[in-house]
Write a protein that holds these residues in place. Structure first.
Motif, PDB file in Angstrom:
ATOM      1  N   ILE A 251      38.511  37.663  29.895  1.00 32.67           N
ATOM      2  CA  ILE A 251      39.592  38.133  30.944  1.00 32.67           C
ATOM      3  C   ILE A 251      39.848  36.896  31.650  1.00 32.67           C
ATOM      4  O   ILE A 251      40.987  36.810  32.298  1.00 32.67           O
ATOM      5  N   GLY A 252      38.566  36.539  32.403  1.00 32.74           N
ATOM      6  CA  GLY A 252      38.670  35.405  33.193  1.00 32.74           C
ATOM      7  C   GLY A 252      39.299  33.993  32.953  1.00 32.74           C
ATOM      8  O   GLY A 252      39.377  33.253  33.582  1.00 32.74           O
ATOM      9  N   CYS A 253      39.570  34.149  31.592  1.00 38.16           N
ATOM     10  CA  CYS A 253      40.135  32.709  30.841  1.00 38.16           C
ATOM     11  C   CYS A 253      38.980  31.586  31.090  1.00 38.16           C
ATOM     12  O   CYS A 253      39.144  30.455  31.420  1.00 38.16           O
ATOM     13  N   VAL A 254      37.847  31.959  31.047  1.00 40.52           N
ATOM     14  CA  VAL A 254      36.777  31.062  31.281  1.00 40.52           C
ATOM     15  C   VAL A 254      36.137  30.641  29.997  1.00 40.52           C
ATOM     16  O   VAL A 254      35.711  29.465  29.634  1.00 40.52           O
ATOM     17  N   THR A 255      36.142  32.015  28.975  1.00 44.50           N
ATOM     18  CA  THR A 255      35.713  31.607  27.488  1.00 44.50           C
ATOM     19  C   THR A 255      36.961  31.946  26.616  1.00 44.50           C
ATOM     20  O   THR A 255      37.709  32.994  26.944  1.00 44.50           O
ATOM     21  N   GLU A 256      36.953  31.066  25.723  1.00 50.25           N
ATOM     22  CA  GLU A 256      38.565  31.290  24.962  1.00 50.25           C
ATOM     23  C   GLU A 256      37.907  32.178  23.798  1.00 50.25           C
ATOM     24  O   GLU A 256      36.964  31.919  23.140  1.00 50.25           O
ATOM     25  N   PRO A 257      38.699  33.350  23.408  1.00 47.91           N
ATOM     26  CA  PRO A 257      38.470  34.328  22.333  1.00 47.91           C
ATOM     27  C   PRO A 257      38.446  33.344  21.062  1.00 47.91           C
ATOM     28  O   PRO A 257      38.985  32.333  21.028  1.00 47.91           O
TER      29      PRO A 257
ATOM     30  N   LEU B  31      37.564  41.479  38.657  1.00 48.20           N
ATOM     31  CA  LEU B  31      36.603  41.589  37.791  1.00 48.20           C
ATOM     32  C   LEU B  31      35.269  41.279  38.714  1.00 48.20           C
ATOM     33  O   LEU B  31      35.031  40.383  39.534  1.00 48.20           O
ATOM     34  N   ALA B  32      34.721  42.445  38.420  1.00 46.80           N
ATOM     35  CA  ALA B  32      33.217  42.431  39.172  1.00 46.80           C
ATOM     36  C   ALA B  32      32.052  42.814  38.210  1.00 46.80           C
ATOM     37  O   ALA B  32      32.049  43.369  37.314  1.00 46.80           O
ATOM     38  N   ASP B  33      31.097  41.591  38.360  1.00 43.49           N
ATOM     39  CA  ASP B  33      30.032  41.547  37.573  1.00 43.49           C
ATOM     40  C   ASP B  33      28.723  42.420  38.290  1.00 43.49           C
ATOM     41  O   ASP B  33      28.160  41.580  38.965  1.00 43.49           O
TER      42      ASP B  33
ATOM     43  N   LYS C  34      34.343  26.433  40.424  1.00 45.34           N
ATOM     44  CA  LYS C  34      35.158  26.382  39.144  1.00 45.34           C
ATOM     45  C   LYS C  34      35.804  27.690  38.778  1.00 45.34           C
ATOM     46  O   LYS C  34      36.814  27.890  38.323  1.00 45.34           O
ATOM     47  N   PHE C  35      34.639  28.753  38.694  1.00 44.88           N
ATOM     48  CA  PHE C  35      35.192  30.086  38.289  1.00 44.88           C
ATOM     49  C   PHE C  35      36.376  30.574  39.124  1.00 44.88           C
ATOM     50  O   PHE C  35      37.335  31.193  38.353  1.00 44.88           O
ATOM     51  N   ILE C  36      36.163  30.410  40.385  1.00 49.01           N
ATOM     52  CA  ILE C  36      37.135  30.863  41.277  1.00 49.01           C
ATOM     53  C   ILE C  36      38.636  30.088  41.153  1.00 49.01           C
ATOM     54  O   ILE C  36      39.516  30.483  41.897  1.00 49.01           O
ATOM     55  N   GLY C  37      38.535  29.079  40.483  1.00 46.83           N
ATOM     56  CA  GLY C  37      39.662  28.364  40.224  1.00 46.83           C
ATOM     57  C   GLY C  37      39.777  26.927  40.906  1.00 46.83           C
ATOM     58  O   GLY C  37      41.020  26.322  41.043  1.00 46.83           O
TER      59      GLY C  37
ATOM     60  N   ARG D  48      44.512  27.834  37.576  1.00 47.57           N
ATOM     61  CA  ARG D  48      45.493  28.300  38.867  1.00 47.57           C
ATOM     62  C   ARG D  48      45.916  29.819  38.553  1.00 47.57           C
ATOM     63  O   ARG D  48      45.991  30.614  39.530  1.00 47.57           O
ATOM     64  N   LEU D  49      45.890  30.169  37.367  1.00 46.87           N
ATOM     65  CA  LEU D  49      45.767  31.521  36.954  1.00 46.87           C
ATOM     66  C   LEU D  49      44.796  32.324  37.518  1.00 46.87           C
ATOM     67  O   LEU D  49      44.894  33.490  38.149  1.00 46.87           O
ATOM     68  N   ARG D  50      43.563  31.858  37.557  1.00 51.45           N
ATOM     69  CA  ARG D  50      42.137  32.522  38.006  1.00 51.45           C
ATOM     70  C   ARG D  50      42.293  32.562  39.377  1.00 51.45           C
ATOM     71  O   ARG D  50      41.975  33.400  40.228  1.00 51.45           O
ATOM     72  N   LEU D  51      42.764  31.311  40.279  1.00 54.56           N
ATOM     73  CA  LEU D  51      42.767  30.985  41.630  1.00 54.56           C
ATOM     74  C   LEU D  51      43.925  32.253  42.287  1.00 54.56           C
ATOM     75  O   LEU D  51      43.503  32.931  43.378  1.00 54.56           O
ATOM     76  N   THR D  52      44.857  32.456  41.523  1.00 58.86           N
ATOM     77  CA  THR D  52      46.030  33.159  42.284  1.00 58.86           C
ATOM     78  C   THR D  52      45.968  34.741  41.636  1.00 58.86           C
ATOM     79  O   THR D  52      46.677  35.459  42.388  1.00 58.86           O
TER      80      THR D  52
END
Lengths: 244, 380
Positions: free
Chosen positions: A62-68, A176-178, B296-299, A92-96
């Protein structure tokens, strides 16, 4: 007023038939299998399951860190994955659009509380002075007075509040909270949940929390159970689980 | 927000100690360059101070500094009478080891004729030679004082120090000293009485004491140096070398090995510095891997992370350069030989440090780029 899970509310996270496997042949591991999930604006959803069941992989997807490996995903109304990532600037998506809260707060040890929050906003393009001012306002919002304290000088609860402030600094629609309450005692864990609920309601954000902490299960609008990469059950918790 | 600066600020002591270590290493590199420049200046200072247009020496030699040159003393009279020559002076050069008080003193001794080219310039104390014998002018770096006596030669004749110069040493770093030509020739060829008796008994001819090493020639304003030199070379036993050529012999033959030696040493030091800086940057980056994964995780874009590593590497290198320079400036007076720090050398060293820092950060940058943002998450 409609409930947070009401279909009338905007879906912030939409996943359909999302699968993720690692390796090939005998070494293949199916981390996620046909996961379908929707989290709506204002909703706080819990995600539980044994270690290795795919919770963190789901957060990474969901965080777009891992590609499904396959499936379909839409975030904040925008198609993001359809057999491949549909946009190049996932960073940029993750950042904003997405805020992350980590288990061990993951604050940058060389930045003080204000700077940790301001850094996220500056990375998104905000000016230095404005970012610092807003960071201070956020800390005040969370009743934090130690604005110049470094993470090593903060208690676990305070550090986690700074981490939450950083996560919402860019007013993301998805949080997203881990395991955000893992290092905290019960009182602080409830405090963190109060904050997450407040953010979800006030900012119309979808909050997805991975947790093992049974003392906060009753705080979720929905509680999803995972096992072996699949969503096994979904419930609406109503009562606090009695302490063991 | 400058993350590199914030990291340095948070870890001031570690950064200061690391920079001090790198600074000392860079200081040695600066000192090496300074020692070479100092040797070059020292080597050229004497011929420049003597202010001759031509050096008349033994033909087919690179004398008198690069190899021995011996010509008859009457050469000076011959040369002086040539058209275009304004003044000429006979000189000898030799190294002497003496004792002043209980202190050993090594001197590069020049014999010259009073009132002719070859004498010391710019005395800082005392006066020039006024007597034909037993007076000496020395460079202050020898430690000698005006009025002190120095016993020289096989008879340990007492030479009185009558004047002092400043900063006059030869290419080997030995302080210069001046005596009259007659005294210098006596010191060069005199032998102890017992040896002299043995030489006479064996019927050998004693070497002549009237030989000189070179004649310094100053030309008239309108004389053409090449024409005068060609005229002198018509005598087959003489050669005339222009001042610039004499300087070239010194740099090419006398201090060339020192240059190569120092160059090799500097090369090794730069390589060692490069390895150390690379290791430090790599270690600093490895210490921050979790922070980098979080960024990196936070963008955060890669350029922010690369900038953080490269800026830190440059900060280490440039601070180390400043510390090294300050250190050498502070202690260079204590070196036995001249350490002459030239802006040109500093620029070259600075450029080398920048290159080393940029190259040294490659490993760290590579490690940071390879970090998976998912490493910021714990658990499964």
């Amino acid at each position: 007023m409609d409930s947070p899970a009401s279909p009338d509310r905007l879906p912030r996270v939409e996943l359909a038939a999302i699968s993720k496997h690692f390796g090939q042949g005998d070494t293949r591991v199916d981390a996620l299998v046909d996961v379908a999930l929707t989290v709506r604006a204002g909703e706080v959803v819990g995600l539980r399951g044994p270690s290795g069941c795919g919770k963190s992989t789901l957060l990474n997807v969901i965080g777009c860190v891992t590609e499904p490996s396959s499936g379909w995903m839409r975030l904040d109304g925008e198609p993001v994955y359809d057999g491949r990532f549909l946009r190049r600037d996932l960073r940029r998506l993750r950042l904003t659009r997405i805020g992350f809260i980590f288990q061990t707060h993951n604050l940058l040890p060389f930045l003080n509380a204000t700077e940790n929050i301001a850094a996220a906003m500056e990375l998104a393009g905000m000016g230095h002075a404005e970012a610092r001012e807003r960071a201070r306002a956020l800390l005040a919002y969370f009743d934090m007075r130690q604005m110049r304290a470094y993470p090593s000088e903060l208690s676990g609860g305070m550090a986690q509040r700074v981490a939450i402030a950083r996560a919402i600094a860019n007013e993301p629609h998805i949080i997203l909270a881990d395991e955000p309450t893992a290092p905290l005692d019960s009182a602080h864990a409830q405090g963190v949940m109060n904050l997450l609920e407040r953010i979800a309601r006030e900012q119309e954000a979808a909050v997805l929390v991975v947790t093992h902490d049974e003392s906060i299960f009753h705080r979720f609008d929905r509680l999803i159970s995972m096992h072996d990469g699949r969503i096994e059950a979904e419930e609406v918790p109503t009562h606090p689980v009695p302490a063991a | 927000m400058n993350l590199a600066l914030r990291d340095v600020r948070r870890n001031k002591l570690r950064f200061a100690l690391t920079t001090l270590g790198i600074g000392m290493l860079i200081g040695v590199v600066i000192a090496m360059a300074g020692i070479y420049e100092g040797a070059l200046t020292d080597a050229l200072r004497l011929p420049r101070a003597l202010d001759a247009d031509l050096w008349v020496v033994q033909p087919r030699t690179f004398g008198p500094f690069a190899e021995p040159s011996r010509i008859p003393r009457d050469t000076r009279e011959l040369i002086r009478r040539m058209p275009g020559v304004a003044a000429a002076g006979a000189v000898t050069f030799q190294t002497v080891q003496a004792t002043a008080g209980r202190r050993p003193v090594r001197l590069f001794l020049e014999g010259y004729e009073i009132g002719r080219p070859g004498g010391p310039a710019n005395l800082i104390a005392g006066h020039g030679l006024t007597e034909s014998h037993y007076q000496i002018i020395a460079d202050a770096s020898s430690g000698l004082k005006v009025g002190e006596t120095v016993p020289l030669g096989p008879y340990r004749d007492p030479f009185e120090v009558v004047g002092l110069t400043h900063g006059m040493v030869n290419s080997g770093g030995d302080p210069m000293a001046w005596v009259t030509l007659l005294d210098a020739q006596a010191l060069q060829f005199a032998v102890p009485p017992a040896l002299e008796r043995r030489e006479q008994a064996s019927g050998r001819n004693r070497p002549t004491t009237t030989d000189i090493n070179a004649v310094l020639v100053r030309l008239s304003p309108r004389a053409a140096p090449a024409a005068v030199a060609a005229n002198i070379a018509r005598w087959k036993h003489l050669a005339a070398v222009p001042e610039v050529e004499e300087e070239r012999y010194l740099t090419a033959f006398v201090i060339q090995k020192m240059q190569a030696q120092l160059g090799m040493f500097m090369g090794i030091l730069v390589a060692v510095s490069a390895v150390i800086i690379t290791l430090i940057i790599y270690t600093l980056t490895m210490d921050k891997l979790r922070s980098i994964a979080t960024l990196k995780f936070i963008g955060a874009p890669d350029r922010v992370i690369v900038a953080m590593i490269v800026q830190q590497a440059l900060a280490l290198g440039l601070s180390g350069f400043a510390i090294g320079l300050a250190l050498i400036e502070k202690v260079k007076g204590g070196f036995p030989r001249r350490v002459q720090i030239e802006p040109r050398d500093l620029l070259v060293i600075l450029a080398m440090i920048v290159v080393v820092c940029l190259a040294g950060s490659v490993l760290g940058v590579r490690a940071a780029i390879k970090v998976n943002p998912a490493e910021a998450l714990a658990g499964g």
